[in-house]
Motif scaffolding. Structure first.
Motif, PDB file in Angstrom:
ATOM      1  N   ARG A 155       0.822  -1.335   0.027  1.00 44.06           N
ATOM      2  CA  ARG A 155      -0.015   0.011   0.145  1.00 44.06           C
ATOM      3  C   ARG A 155       0.980   1.245   0.037  1.00 44.06           C
ATOM      4  NH1 ARG A 155      -3.022  -3.333   3.206  1.00 44.06           N
ATOM      5  NH2 ARG A 155      -2.366  -2.648   5.068  1.00 44.06           N
ATOM      6  N   LEU A 156       1.833   1.160   0.653  1.00 46.36           N
ATOM      7  CA  LEU A 156       3.002   2.310   0.843  1.00 46.36           C
ATOM      8  C   LEU A 156       3.349   2.514  -0.650  1.00 46.36           C
ATOM      9  CD1 LEU A 156       4.910   1.792   4.047  1.00 46.36           C
ATOM     10  CD2 LEU A 156       3.203   3.671   3.721  1.00 46.36           C
ATOM     11  N   LEU A 157       3.879   1.530  -1.155  1.00 48.61           N
ATOM     12  CA  LEU A 157       4.380   1.575  -2.547  1.00 48.61           C
ATOM     13  C   LEU A 157       3.443   2.137  -3.507  1.00 48.61           C
ATOM     14  CD1 LEU A 157       6.549  -1.672  -2.578  1.00 48.61           C
ATOM     15  CD2 LEU A 157       7.478   0.728  -2.687  1.00 48.61           C
ATOM     16  N   ASN A 158       2.149   1.556  -3.585  1.00 49.42           N
ATOM     17  CA  ASN A 158       0.884   2.062  -4.348  1.00 49.42           C
ATOM     18  C   ASN A 158       1.042   3.555  -4.181  1.00 49.42           C
ATOM     19  OD1 ASN A 158      -1.242  -0.642  -3.755  1.00 49.42           O
ATOM     20  ND2 ASN A 158       0.471  -0.440  -5.097  1.00 49.42           N
ATOM     21  N   GLU A 159       1.068   4.313  -3.042  1.00 47.64           N
ATOM     22  CA  GLU A 159       0.997   5.663  -2.609  1.00 47.64           C
ATOM     23  C   GLU A 159       2.264   6.378  -3.219  1.00 47.64           C
ATOM     24  OE1 GLU A 159       0.653   6.112   1.626  1.00 47.64           O
ATOM     25  OE2 GLU A 159      -1.121   5.156   1.654  1.00 47.64           O
ATOM     26  N   ARG A 160       3.333   5.706  -3.789  1.00 48.25           N
ATOM     27  CA  ARG A 160       4.415   6.364  -4.475  1.00 48.25           C
ATOM     28  C   ARG A 160       4.384   6.331  -5.953  1.00 48.25           C
ATOM     29  NH1 ARG A 160       9.000   8.102  -1.415  1.00 48.25           N
ATOM     30  NH2 ARG A 160       9.525   8.323  -3.582  1.00 48.25           N
ATOM     31  N   GLY A 161       3.167   5.699  -6.230  1.00 51.15           N
ATOM     32  CA  GLY A 161       3.022   5.352  -7.717  1.00 51.15           C
ATOM     33  C   GLY A 161       3.646   4.296  -8.202  1.00 51.15           C
ATOM     34  N   TRP A 162       3.976   3.164  -7.202  1.00 57.71           N
ATOM     35  CA  TRP A 162       4.412   1.967  -7.772  1.00 57.71           C
ATOM     36  C   TRP A 162       3.247   0.888  -7.844  1.00 57.71           C
ATOM     37  CZ3 TRP A 162       9.571  -0.590  -6.433  1.00 57.71           C
ATOM     38  CH2 TRP A 162      10.804   0.419  -6.815  1.00 57.71           C
ATOM     39  N   GLY A 163       2.714   0.710  -9.021  1.00 54.49           N
ATOM     40  CA  GLY A 163       1.890  -0.522  -9.027  1.00 54.49           C
ATOM     41  C   GLY A 163       0.230   0.085  -8.815  1.00 54.49           C
ATOM     42  N   MET A 164      -0.791  -0.848  -8.735  1.00 53.86           N
ATOM     43  CA  MET A 164      -1.869  -0.552  -8.533  1.00 53.86           C
ATOM     44  C   MET A 164      -2.371  -1.351  -7.238  1.00 53.86           C
ATOM     45  SD  MET A 164      -3.729  -0.026 -12.134  1.00 53.86           S
ATOM     46  CE  MET A 164      -3.106  -1.765 -12.527  1.00 53.86           C
ATOM     47  N   ASP A 165      -3.651  -0.862  -6.282  1.00 53.66           N
ATOM     48  CA  ASP A 165      -4.154  -1.764  -5.439  1.00 53.66           C
ATOM     49  C   ASP A 165      -4.511  -3.099  -5.780  1.00 53.66           C
ATOM     50  OD1 ASP A 165      -5.113  -2.348  -2.897  1.00 53.66           O
ATOM     51  OD2 ASP A 165      -7.093  -1.634  -3.544  1.00 53.66           O
ATOM     52  N   GLY A 166      -4.060  -4.147  -5.296  1.00 57.08           N
ATOM     53  CA  GLY A 166      -4.250  -5.564  -5.402  1.00 57.08           C
ATOM     54  C   GLY A 166      -3.311  -6.106  -6.526  1.00 57.08           C
ATOM     55  N   GLN A 167      -2.458  -5.425  -6.968  1.00 55.94           N
ATOM     56  CA  GLN A 167      -1.427  -5.842  -8.049  1.00 55.94           C
ATOM     57  C   GLN A 167      -0.201  -6.635  -7.016  1.00 55.94           C
ATOM     58  OE1 GLN A 167       0.434  -2.984 -10.325  1.00 55.94           O
ATOM     59  NE2 GLN A 167       0.955  -4.446 -12.063  1.00 55.94           N
ATOM     60  N   ARG A 168       0.502  -8.097  -7.608  1.00 57.06           N
ATOM     61  CA  ARG A 168       1.073  -8.797  -6.825  1.00 57.06           C
ATOM     62  C   ARG A 168       2.659  -7.960  -6.711  1.00 57.06           C
ATOM     63  NH1 ARG A 168       1.013 -14.241  -9.966  1.00 57.06           N
ATOM     64  NH2 ARG A 168       2.735 -14.601  -8.075  1.00 57.06           N
ATOM     65  N   ALA A 169       3.348  -8.271  -6.026  1.00 58.25           N
ATOM     66  CA  ALA A 169       4.612  -7.731  -5.923  1.00 58.25           C
ATOM     67  C   ALA A 169       5.529  -7.928  -6.839  1.00 58.25           C
ATOM     68  CB  ALA A 169       5.292  -8.259  -4.589  1.00 58.25           C
ATOM     69  N   ALA A 170       5.634  -9.163  -7.599  1.00 59.93           N
ATOM     70  CA  ALA A 170       6.326  -9.404  -8.710  1.00 59.93           C
ATOM     71  C   ALA A 170       5.954  -8.685  -9.933  1.00 59.93           C
ATOM     72  CB  ALA A 170       6.287 -10.990  -9.100  1.00 59.93           C
ATOM     73  N   GLU A 171       4.586  -8.258 -10.096  1.00 59.00           N
ATOM     74  CA  GLU A 171       4.139  -7.664 -11.418  1.00 59.00           C
ATOM     75  C   GLU A 171       4.627  -6.190 -11.055  1.00 59.00           C
ATOM     76  OE1 GLU A 171       0.106  -8.435 -10.833  1.00 59.00           O
ATOM     77  OE2 GLU A 171       0.120 -10.075 -11.885  1.00 59.00           O
ATOM     78  N   ILE A 172       4.593  -5.721  -9.837  1.00 61.74           N
ATOM     79  CA  ILE A 172       4.965  -4.347  -9.595  1.00 61.74           C
ATOM     80  C   ILE A 172       6.533  -4.061  -9.820  1.00 61.74           C
ATOM     81  CG2 ILE A 172       5.237  -2.758  -7.827  1.00 61.74           C
ATOM     82  CD1 ILE A 172       2.785  -3.660  -6.427  1.00 61.74           C
ATOM     83  N   LEU A 173       7.172  -4.850  -9.581  1.00 57.99           N
ATOM     84  CA  LEU A 173       8.667  -4.967  -9.597  1.00 57.99           C
ATOM     85  C   LEU A 173       8.841  -5.109 -11.103  1.00 57.99           C
ATOM     86  CD1 LEU A 173       9.888  -7.062  -6.734  1.00 57.99           C
ATOM     87  CD2 LEU A 173       9.865  -4.500  -6.663  1.00 57.99           C
ATOM     88  N   ARG A 174       8.410  -6.008 -11.634  1.00 51.25           N
ATOM     89  CA  ARG A 174       8.747  -5.887 -13.275  1.00 51.25           C
ATOM     90  C   ARG A 174       8.294  -4.671 -14.021  1.00 51.25           C
ATOM     91  NH1 ARG A 174       5.553 -10.069 -14.029  1.00 51.25           N
ATOM     92  NH2 ARG A 174       6.984 -11.411 -13.242  1.00 51.25           N
ATOM     93  N   SER A 175       7.137  -4.163 -13.601  1.00 52.44           N
ATOM     94  CA  SER A 175       6.509  -2.942 -14.156  1.00 52.44           C
ATOM     95  C   SER A 175       7.528  -1.771 -14.023  1.00 52.44           C
ATOM     96  CB  SER A 175       5.235  -2.620 -13.866  1.00 52.44           C
ATOM     97  OG  SER A 175       4.811  -1.417 -14.153  1.00 52.44           O
TER      98      SER A 175
END
Length: 322
Positions: free
Chosen positions: A40-60
């Motif tokens: 959630r903290l990462l989402n607030e910084r613009g990393w990924g979207m709510d409900g997105q898996r960690a691996a998907e966020i890092l890849r993006s």
């Protein structure tokens, strides 16, 4: 392209640097109650979207970095290949072993290389390594034949790990940028040290180590070989007289502690690029800063997912660029 031709690109990077994750933000992640709160903290910084898996966020996030570099550097993006070719060799290693195994394993390939994963897999599956760039084709064929002949996965790894370090060294020299050359030297020297320590602990003979190690400027291959034949204390004693003397205590603790020292040394060495307005150095530093923060976030999220104590995770966290 002269240094002045990078002025616009550096200006763009300056506008992106405030978005890099700071030490204080990493502290927030470390003290989060669980992986969900960190996400959630990462989402607030613009990393990924709510409900997105960690691996998907890092890849993006990794893809964002390289998309930006492609936009800013165009044809000169090859200057940054030194940071990507290790992923190519990881994928080559995975593809060769996968092709030789009856059981297929998911998730063994990584993003961020210079050669498409599909091409590497096709080369290994069809035993046609001519499909690959020249700096991968011969060694890929040799490693595959070695694995098929001996069944020795460690020997296969040895051949490809050395080839990866050689390519890092060559890419560093070809970049024409002192900061990138210094990075390549650190990667090659630290790679040699890790290989020597692993070989020593595994009881590998000198012939194996001779094949695995490569020449580099800051660590003598011959002296490292001599020390590794004696033992870990001899390796540490030799390193006390090199540029890696400060890493000795970390090396005695564990391989992961030594890797952390190496990553921190890279970050410390590139910080002057924050004040540099010319050349590709600031762009290269930004890439390393992003890769470093991705690694740190991955360590934190993985630790929280697996229920590791905060202190254990904290010991693995890297320094930040900003």
């Amino acid at each position: 392209m002269e240094d002045n031709d990078f002025v616009y690109a550096v200006a763009r990077i300056r506008s992106k640097e405030p978005d890099l994750l700071s030490a204080s933000f990493m502290e927030q992640l470390l003290t989060a109650k669980d992986e969900g709160e960190s996400l959630r903290l990462l989402n607030e910084r613009g990393w990924g979207m709510d409900g997105q898996r960690a691996a998907e966020i890092l890849r993006s996030e990794q893809a964002k970095t390289w998309d930006l570099m492609a936009e800013l550097m165009g044809e000169r993006i090859h200057i940054l290949n030194v940071f990507r070719c290790e992923n190519d060799f990881h994928n080559l290693k995975a593809a060769i072993k996968d092709a030789c195994s009856e059981q297929k394993i998911e998730g063994i390939f990584v993003d961020g290389g210079t050669v498409p994963e599909t091409l590497i897999r096709a080369a290994a599956e069809n035993q046609d390594f001519s499909l690959l760039p020249h700096w991968m084709s011969d060694v890929g064929k040799a490693a595959s034949e070695l694995l098929l002949k001996t069944g020795d996965g460690q020997l296969c790894d040895c051949v490809l790990d050395r080839a990866a370090l050689e390519q890092i060294r060559e890419a560093g020299e070809a970049s024409g940028e002192e900061m990138i050359r210094s990075y390549a030297e650190l990667r090659c020297a630290s790679g040699n040290i890790k290989i020597a320590v692993r070989s020593c602990r595994a009881g590998k003979d000198r012939a194996f180590m001779e094949r695995a190690l490569l020449e580099c400027r800051s660590v003598s291959k011959a002296r490292l070989l001599d020390a590794a034949e004696i033992g870990l204390e001899a390796i540490c004693s030799y390193l006390e007289h090199t540029a890696y003397r400060e890493a000795v205590e970390e090396l005695k603790k564990s391989a992961s502690a030594f890797e952390r020292w190496c990553d921190n040394a890279v970050i410390q060495s590139i910080r002057p690029q924050l004040r540099n307005s010319f050349g590709p150095g600031p762009l290269a530093a930004f890439v390393l800063a992003r890769e470093n923060e991705l690694k740190t976030v991955r360590i934190i999220l993985s630790g929280q997912r697996n229920g590791l104590p905060e202190q254990v995770i904290r010991e693995r966290v890297r320094e930040t660029y900003v």
